[in-house]
Scaffold this motif. Sequence first.
Motif, PDB file in Angstrom:
ATOM      1  N   PHE A 192       0.847  -1.194   0.000  1.00 20.50           N
ATOM      2  CA  PHE A 192       0.000   0.000   0.000  1.00 20.50           C
ATOM      3  C   PHE A 192       0.881   1.241   0.000  1.00 20.50           C
ATOM      4  O   PHE A 192       1.534   1.559   0.992  1.00 20.50           O
ATOM      5  CB  PHE A 192      -0.939  -0.028   1.208  1.00 20.50           C
ATOM      6  CG  PHE A 192      -1.882  -1.194   1.176  1.00 20.50           C
ATOM      7  CD1 PHE A 192      -3.081  -1.109   0.492  1.00 20.50           C
ATOM      8  CD2 PHE A 192      -1.534  -2.394   1.786  1.00 20.50           C
ATOM      9  CE1 PHE A 192      -3.946  -2.197   0.440  1.00 20.50           C
ATOM     10  CE2 PHE A 192      -2.393  -3.482   1.735  1.00 20.50           C
ATOM     11  CZ  PHE A 192      -3.596  -3.387   1.058  1.00 20.50           C
ATOM     12  N   LYS A 193       0.882   1.926  -1.161  1.00 22.80           N
ATOM     13  CA  LYS A 193       1.755   3.076  -1.349  1.00 22.80           C
ATOM     14  C   LYS A 193       0.995   4.208  -2.039  1.00 22.80           C
ATOM     15  O   LYS A 193       0.012   3.980  -2.745  1.00 22.80           O
ATOM     16  CB  LYS A 193       2.976   2.698  -2.192  1.00 22.80           C
ATOM     17  CG  LYS A 193       3.852   1.626  -1.577  1.00 22.80           C
ATOM     18  CD  LYS A 193       5.043   1.325  -2.473  1.00 22.80           C
ATOM     19  CE  LYS A 193       5.953   0.275  -1.865  1.00 22.80           C
ATOM     20  NZ  LYS A 193       7.115  -0.023  -2.734  1.00 22.80           N
ATOM     21  N   PHE A 194       1.489   5.414  -1.821  1.00 22.44           N
ATOM     22  CA  PHE A 194       0.945   6.571  -2.522  1.00 22.44           C
ATOM     23  C   PHE A 194       1.319   6.471  -3.989  1.00 22.44           C
ATOM     24  O   PHE A 194       2.488   6.244  -4.343  1.00 22.44           O
ATOM     25  CB  PHE A 194       1.507   7.864  -1.935  1.00 22.44           C
ATOM     26  CG  PHE A 194       1.155   9.094  -2.730  1.00 22.44           C
ATOM     27  CD1 PHE A 194      -0.154   9.545  -2.788  1.00 22.44           C
ATOM     28  CD2 PHE A 194       2.136   9.791  -3.416  1.00 22.44           C
ATOM     29  CE1 PHE A 194      -0.481  10.682  -3.525  1.00 22.44           C
ATOM     30  CE2 PHE A 194       1.823  10.928  -4.147  1.00 22.44           C
ATOM     31  CZ  PHE A 194       0.502  11.365  -4.203  1.00 22.44           C
ATOM     32  N   ASN A 195       0.320   6.620  -4.858  1.00 17.91           N
ATOM     33  CA  ASN A 195       0.542   6.541  -6.298  1.00 17.91           C
ATOM     34  C   ASN A 195       0.148   7.880  -6.917  1.00 17.91           C
ATOM     35  O   ASN A 195      -1.034   8.237  -6.941  1.00 17.91           O
ATOM     36  CB  ASN A 195      -0.278   5.401  -6.904  1.00 17.91           C
ATOM     37  CG  ASN A 195      -0.001   5.190  -8.380  1.00 17.91           C
ATOM     38  OD1 ASN A 195      -0.328   6.030  -9.214  1.00 17.91           O
ATOM     39  ND2 ASN A 195       0.610   4.059  -8.707  1.00 17.91           N
ATOM     40  N   TYR A 209      -8.250   1.763   6.971  1.00 19.84           N
ATOM     41  CA  TYR A 209      -7.346   1.817   5.823  1.00 19.84           C
ATOM     42  C   TYR A 209      -5.944   2.296   6.184  1.00 19.84           C
ATOM     43  O   TYR A 209      -4.949   1.801   5.654  1.00 19.84           O
ATOM     44  CB  TYR A 209      -7.941   2.738   4.748  1.00 19.84           C
ATOM     45  CG  TYR A 209      -9.273   2.298   4.211  1.00 19.84           C
ATOM     46  CD1 TYR A 209      -9.407   1.147   3.456  1.00 19.84           C
ATOM     47  CD2 TYR A 209     -10.423   3.059   4.448  1.00 19.84           C
ATOM     48  CE1 TYR A 209     -10.633   0.749   2.943  1.00 19.84           C
ATOM     49  CE2 TYR A 209     -11.667   2.663   3.951  1.00 19.84           C
ATOM     50  CZ  TYR A 209     -11.757   1.504   3.195  1.00 19.84           C
ATOM     51  OH  TYR A 209     -12.968   1.104   2.700  1.00 19.84           O
ATOM     52  N   ASP A 210      -5.863   3.266   7.076  1.00 18.21           N
ATOM     53  CA  ASP A 210      -4.556   3.862   7.368  1.00 18.21           C
ATOM     54  C   ASP A 210      -3.586   2.876   7.992  1.00 18.21           C
ATOM     55  O   ASP A 210      -2.361   3.060   7.901  1.00 18.21           O
ATOM     56  CB  ASP A 210      -4.720   5.092   8.266  1.00 18.21           C
ATOM     57  CG  ASP A 210      -5.473   4.781   9.542  1.00 18.21           C
ATOM     58  OD1 ASP A 210      -6.272   3.829   9.547  1.00 18.21           O
ATOM     59  OD2 ASP A 210      -5.264   5.505  10.533  1.00 18.21           O
ATOM     60  N   LEU A 211      -4.082   1.804   8.599  1.00 20.41           N
ATOM     61  CA  LEU A 211      -3.199   0.829   9.242  1.00 20.41           C
ATOM     62  C   LEU A 211      -2.384   0.025   8.239  1.00 20.41           C
ATOM     63  O   LEU A 211      -1.364  -0.572   8.595  1.00 20.41           O
ATOM     64  CB  LEU A 211      -4.022  -0.130  10.117  1.00 20.41           C
ATOM     65  CG  LEU A 211      -4.771   0.492  11.294  1.00 20.41           C
ATOM     66  CD1 LEU A 211      -5.513  -0.589  12.069  1.00 20.41           C
ATOM     67  CD2 LEU A 211      -3.814   1.243  12.211  1.00 20.41           C
ATOM     68  N   TYR A 212      -2.826   0.018   6.992  1.00 20.35           N
ATOM     69  CA  TYR A 212      -2.151  -0.785   5.979  1.00 20.35           C
ATOM     70  C   TYR A 212      -1.046  -0.013   5.254  1.00 20.35           C
ATOM     71  O   TYR A 212      -0.228  -0.606   4.553  1.00 20.35           O
ATOM     72  CB  TYR A 212      -3.159  -1.309   4.957  1.00 20.35           C
ATOM     73  CG  TYR A 212      -4.112  -2.330   5.540  1.00 20.35           C
ATOM     74  CD1 TYR A 212      -3.815  -3.686   5.518  1.00 20.35           C
ATOM     75  CD2 TYR A 212      -5.306  -1.931   6.137  1.00 20.35           C
ATOM     76  CE1 TYR A 212      -4.681  -4.627   6.056  1.00 20.35           C
ATOM     77  CE2 TYR A 212      -6.178  -2.861   6.687  1.00 20.35           C
ATOM     78  CZ  TYR A 212      -5.862  -4.206   6.645  1.00 20.35           C
ATOM     79  OH  TYR A 212      -6.717  -5.126   7.191  1.00 20.35           O
ATOM     80  N   PHE A 213      -1.040   1.309   5.394  1.00 22.06           N
ATOM     81  CA  PHE A 213      -0.041   2.131   4.709  1.00 22.06           C
ATOM     82  C   PHE A 213       1.132   2.439   5.636  1.00 22.06           C
ATOM     83  O   PHE A 213       0.921   2.817   6.794  1.00 22.06           O
ATOM     84  CB  PHE A 213      -0.663   3.459   4.251  1.00 22.06           C
ATOM     85  CG  PHE A 213      -1.608   3.334   3.088  1.00 22.06           C
ATOM     86  CD1 PHE A 213      -1.192   3.626   1.799  1.00 22.06           C
ATOM     87  CD2 PHE A 213      -2.929   2.937   3.277  1.00 22.06           C
ATOM     88  CE1 PHE A 213      -2.069   3.525   0.727  1.00 22.06           C
ATOM     89  CE2 PHE A 213      -3.814   2.834   2.226  1.00 22.06           C
ATOM     90  CZ  PHE A 213      -3.383   3.127   0.941  1.00 22.06           C
ATOM     91  N   PRO A 214       2.364   2.313   5.154  1.00 16.99           N
ATOM     92  CA  PRO A 214       3.512   2.774   5.945  1.00 16.99           C
ATOM     93  C   PRO A 214       3.376   4.269   6.224  1.00 16.99           C
ATOM     94  O   PRO A 214       2.765   5.007   5.452  1.00 16.99           O
ATOM     95  CB  PRO A 214       4.700   2.493   5.028  1.00 16.99           C
ATOM     96  CG  PRO A 214       4.233   1.437   4.090  1.00 16.99           C
ATOM     97  CD  PRO A 214       2.767   1.723   3.871  1.00 16.99           C
ATOM     98  N   LYS A 215       3.942   4.725   7.315  1.00 14.63           N
ATOM     99  CA  LYS A 215       3.793   6.120   7.731  1.00 14.63           C
ATOM    100  C   LYS A 215       4.270   7.098   6.659  1.00 14.63           C
ATOM    101  O   LYS A 215       3.627   8.119   6.404  1.00 14.63           O
ATOM    102  CB  LYS A 215       4.556   6.380   9.032  1.00 14.63           C
ATOM    103  CG  LYS A 215       4.362   7.802   9.569  1.00 14.63           C
ATOM    104  CD  LYS A 215       5.118   8.023  10.857  1.00 14.63           C
ATOM    105  CE  LYS A 215       4.860   9.439  11.405  1.00 14.63           C
ATOM    106  NZ  LYS A 215       5.179  10.495  10.430  1.00 14.63           N
ATOM    107  N   ASP A 216       5.392   6.798   6.021  1.00  9.30           N
ATOM    108  CA  ASP A 216       5.902   7.725   5.014  1.00  9.30           C
ATOM    109  C   ASP A 216       4.968   7.819   3.807  1.00  9.30           C
ATOM    110  O   ASP A 216       4.845   8.883   3.187  1.00  9.30           O
ATOM    111  CB  ASP A 216       7.314   7.337   4.577  1.00  9.30           C
ATOM    112  CG  ASP A 216       7.382   5.941   3.975  1.00  9.30           C
ATOM    113  OD1 ASP A 216       6.553   5.084   4.357  1.00  9.30           O
ATOM    114  OD2 ASP A 216       8.259   5.701   3.131  1.00  9.30           O
TER     115      ASP A 216
END
Length: 263
Positions: free
Chosen positions: A173-176, A233-240
């Motif tokens: 899970f990453k920002f795209n 949802y936020d639990l699946y994304f790394p903090k950065d």
Amino acid sequence: MNDGFKINYILPRKSYHVCVGLHKSGTTWVNSYIHKKYRKIGMTMPPNNRYTELFGNNDDDYFYNVSIHDRIKFLEHCRQLNLEVNIKHHLPEVMEIWPWFKEFYKDNDVLVLKRRNLYNHILSHHFHFCLKQYLPSYEGSTGLMALRHEKVKENQRGLDTLKANILKYQAQFKFNEIHFESFCKCIRFIEEEIMPTMRPQALWVEDLTHEWLCKRFNVEMKQSQVLPYKIKYDLYFPKDELDKLKAATQDILDKEFKYYGYK
């Protein structure tokens, strides 16, 4: 059909509601009420996203192998027979058929669903975008696509299975940035094209209730079984990655979208 055979409309076109919005904007929930209404006044698909998203382009959609031209002809032919078909419309698909869409539905009761909390909408949108990159497509009623959508809403077991599959397929899970820009393009299209052209009723999903929807569409039904996802949802994304998503959202909010009422 005989030359002398003519079908007359029983109800004015404004009696037929059309639901429009981005993915993850509450269209499935709201359309469940509209679907109930259409059972009395129009034509309905099976109450499943694979059918009601007529212009969907996922490979698990029922109409995936049907050309856009033929899907349009299907709706037009049904209208000739005095049958308005209940389907829900998503962006960006609406953008691809816009000239036809705005003409075909110009006299209908068009409703545009929006989420006031822009960050929460983008976060859920991003989650399912990332998920789709890793989990296999629909494989029947027990397939992972079903678990990713309908089954998750029904029970805890479905949610647990989804979590297990995320681990199994090592979903990342990453920002795209490309997906983010596509999302923003859809928001702009709603505000700059659909709203001024069709003058639809804009609905903030955060303000809607079961009681209001029953009254709006003049239906009697128990609490809709189409419930919000119980996924953090936020639990699946790394903090950065979350930080990137938050920064991009705040930037576009300050520059553009706050003027449309988003927060």
